[in-house]
Design an enzyme around this catalytic site. Structure first.
Site, short mmCIF file in Angstrom:
data_model
loop_
_atom_site.label_atom_id
_atom_site.label_comp_id
_atom_site.label_asym_id
_atom_site.label_seq_id
_atom_site.Cartn_x
_atom_site.Cartn_y
_atom_site.Cartn_z
N SER A 86 10.52 1.27 0.93
CA SER A 86 11.16 0.88 2.18
C SER A 86 12.67 1.13 2.28
CB SER A 86 10.91 -0.61 2.45
OG SER A 86 11.56 -1.41 1.48
N THR A 101 3.15 6.61 -1.40
CA THR A 101 2.82 5.20 -1.18
C THR A 101 2.52 4.91 0.28
OG1 THR A 101 4.13 4.47 -3.07
CG2 THR A 101 3.66 2.83 -1.37
N THR A 135 7.68 -0.72 10.85
CA THR A 135 9.12 -0.85 11.08
C THR A 135 9.53 -0.26 12.42
OG1 THR A 135 11.28 -0.11 10.24
CG2 THR A 135 9.42 1.31 9.80
N ASP A 136 10.66 -0.73 12.93
CA ASP A 136 11.21 -0.14 14.16
C ASP A 136 11.82 1.23 13.92
OD1 ASP A 136 13.46 -0.96 12.73
OD2 ASP A 136 14.31 -2.16 14.34
N GLU A 137 12.03 1.61 12.66
CA GLU A 137 12.68 2.89 12.38
C GLU A 137 11.82 4.09 12.78
OE1 GLU A 137 15.00 3.35 8.86
OE2 GLU A 137 15.06 1.19 8.48
N TYR A 161 11.88 8.01 4.94
CA TYR A 161 11.22 6.70 4.99
C TYR A 161 10.56 6.47 6.34
CZ TYR A 161 10.86 1.74 6.09
OH TYR A 161 10.41 0.53 6.53
N LYS A 165 6.50 6.08 7.33
CA LYS A 165 5.94 4.93 8.02
C LYS A 165 5.30 5.34 9.34
CE LYS A 165 5.93 1.15 7.10
NZ LYS A 165 4.91 0.35 6.34
N ASP A 292 29.31 7.99 4.97
CA ASP A 292 28.10 7.54 5.63
C ASP A 292 26.87 8.17 5.00
OD1 ASP A 292 26.60 6.12 7.42
OD2 ASP A 292 27.44 7.04 9.22
#
Length: 364
Positions: A86, A101, A135-137, A161, A165, A292
């Site tokens: 995550s 995963t 997730t919201d991502e 990631y 998801k 960043d």
């Protein structure tokens, strides 16, 4: 079919909070399947040692024979799928584990659940649920004036990631629409609270500020997230499990949009209040802006009207109350922190922050 549930990833941050809440608030048994990778910790569950309603199984969700054997042995009424890689930064340096995963692991669980569900008697088939925690991502990023993510927002993942998801979400949807598997999906905003692994923003800042170490803030610190207290998230998942409409997705948010620098300032001020240290002075002086992260999404925000209107769920904590409870928890559980700050954790911190902070300031 028995009145028990299988929870995957139940020794991780959100999963362990869910298992603890489940045991405290229900009478049914929980089978906890966790591979105990770096972010899984049996220490999160020590309060359940000896509890006959908590069955811990160490294993990988990609192990099809193991997963099938758990369905056969325990005959659960539901599986709640938390297990996932995550951490966005880790997905940038090592995306293969995330695909394995999050995509293949979810596929393995769906296959086993489908085979189990198809053999159940009619009444049990109607009762069974596969709840997938996401997730919201998966929705990508928002501009400053864009409306919050809703369940109909198109998917636009921007990190390995998030892409992994998104893939798992699509598989869950496909198994419902193709095979009729009774699935539910929740997409949550950024969680925080007890037992969170200290590579994530809030625990990292709490622990570094407590020790007078640099507080690395990505970019200009103005990236915005909707912050959700983990216990509220767990309550939402239980609500969706019991009353959610099959095949539906429910967004879960904390109604607490804050930018990262506001979060860090709040933590600094709380620690100055709760654990002042004259040698450190104001913790805000520890803030260090660093390079960043690649592809860093600017803003996430969740529209949680659907779960509120249909199921009556709303968060009980706002950010101010939740972050105070979280800081207090970490101050009261430093033994837990010290146990999980292993060599693997320190190696990750060095890998991720060495170039950003400079070797001479690396002592995180």
């Amino acid at each position: 079919m028995n009145d028990c549930v299988i929870v995957t990833g139940g020794a991780g941050f959100i999963g362990s909070n869910f298992v603890l809440q489940w045991v405290a608030n229900t009478e049914s048994e929980v089978v906890n399947l966790d591979a105990l990778t770096y972010a899984g910790n049996r220490g999160n569950l020590t309060s359940l040692d000896g509890n006959p309603r908590h069955n811990f199984v160490r294993g990988d969700i990609c192990d099809a024979s193991l997963v099938a054997s758990l369905f056969e042995r325990f005959q659960p009424r539901a599986i709640l799928h938390f297990a996932a890689e995550s951490h966005v930064d880790r997905s940038i340096t090592g995306p293969d584990a995330f695909v394995q995963t999050n995509v293949f692991g979810t596929f393995t669980l769906l296959q086993a659940a489908k085979q189990y569900w198809e053999k159940l008697p009619a009444g049990d088939k109607e009762r069974f649920r596969f709840l997938h925690v996401s997730t919201d991502e998966v929705y990508g990023t928002l501009g400053p004036d864009d409306p919050a993510f809703s369940e109909t927002t198109p998917y636009a993942p921007n990190s390995p990631y998030a892409a992994s998801k998104a893939g798992s979400d699509h598989l869950v949807r496909a198994y419902h629409h193709t095979y009729g598997l009774p699935t539910l999906t929740t997409n949550c905003s950024n969680n925080y609270g007890p037992f969170q692994f200290p590579e994530k923003l809030i625990p990292l800042m709490i622990l570094n500020a407590l020790e007078g170490k640099p507080l690395p803030v990505y970019g200009d610190g103005l990236n915005i997230r909707d912050w959700l207290f983990v216990e509220d998230h767990c309550t939402a998942i239980r609500t969706v499990l019991e009353r959610g409409r099959l095949g539906e997705t429910y967004n879960v948010g904390g109604n607490s949009e804050r930018n990262n620098i506001h979060v860090v300032h709040t933590i600094c001020d709380l620690l100055d209040e709760l654990r002042p240290d004259a040698a450190i002075g104001s913790r805000r002086g520890l803030i260090t802006y660093v390079k960043d992260r690649p592809g860093h999404d600017r803003r996430y925000a969740i529209n949680a009207d659907k779960i509120s209107t249909e199921l009556g769920w709303k968060p009980s904590e706002n950010f101010e109350s939740g972050i105070r409870a979280t800081v207090t928890w970490y101050l009261e559980h430093l033994d837990w922190v010290n146990e999980i700050r292993s060599g693997a954790y320190q190696q990750w911190i060095e890998l991720n922050y060495k170039e950003r902070l400079g070797a001479e300031r690396l002592s995180l």
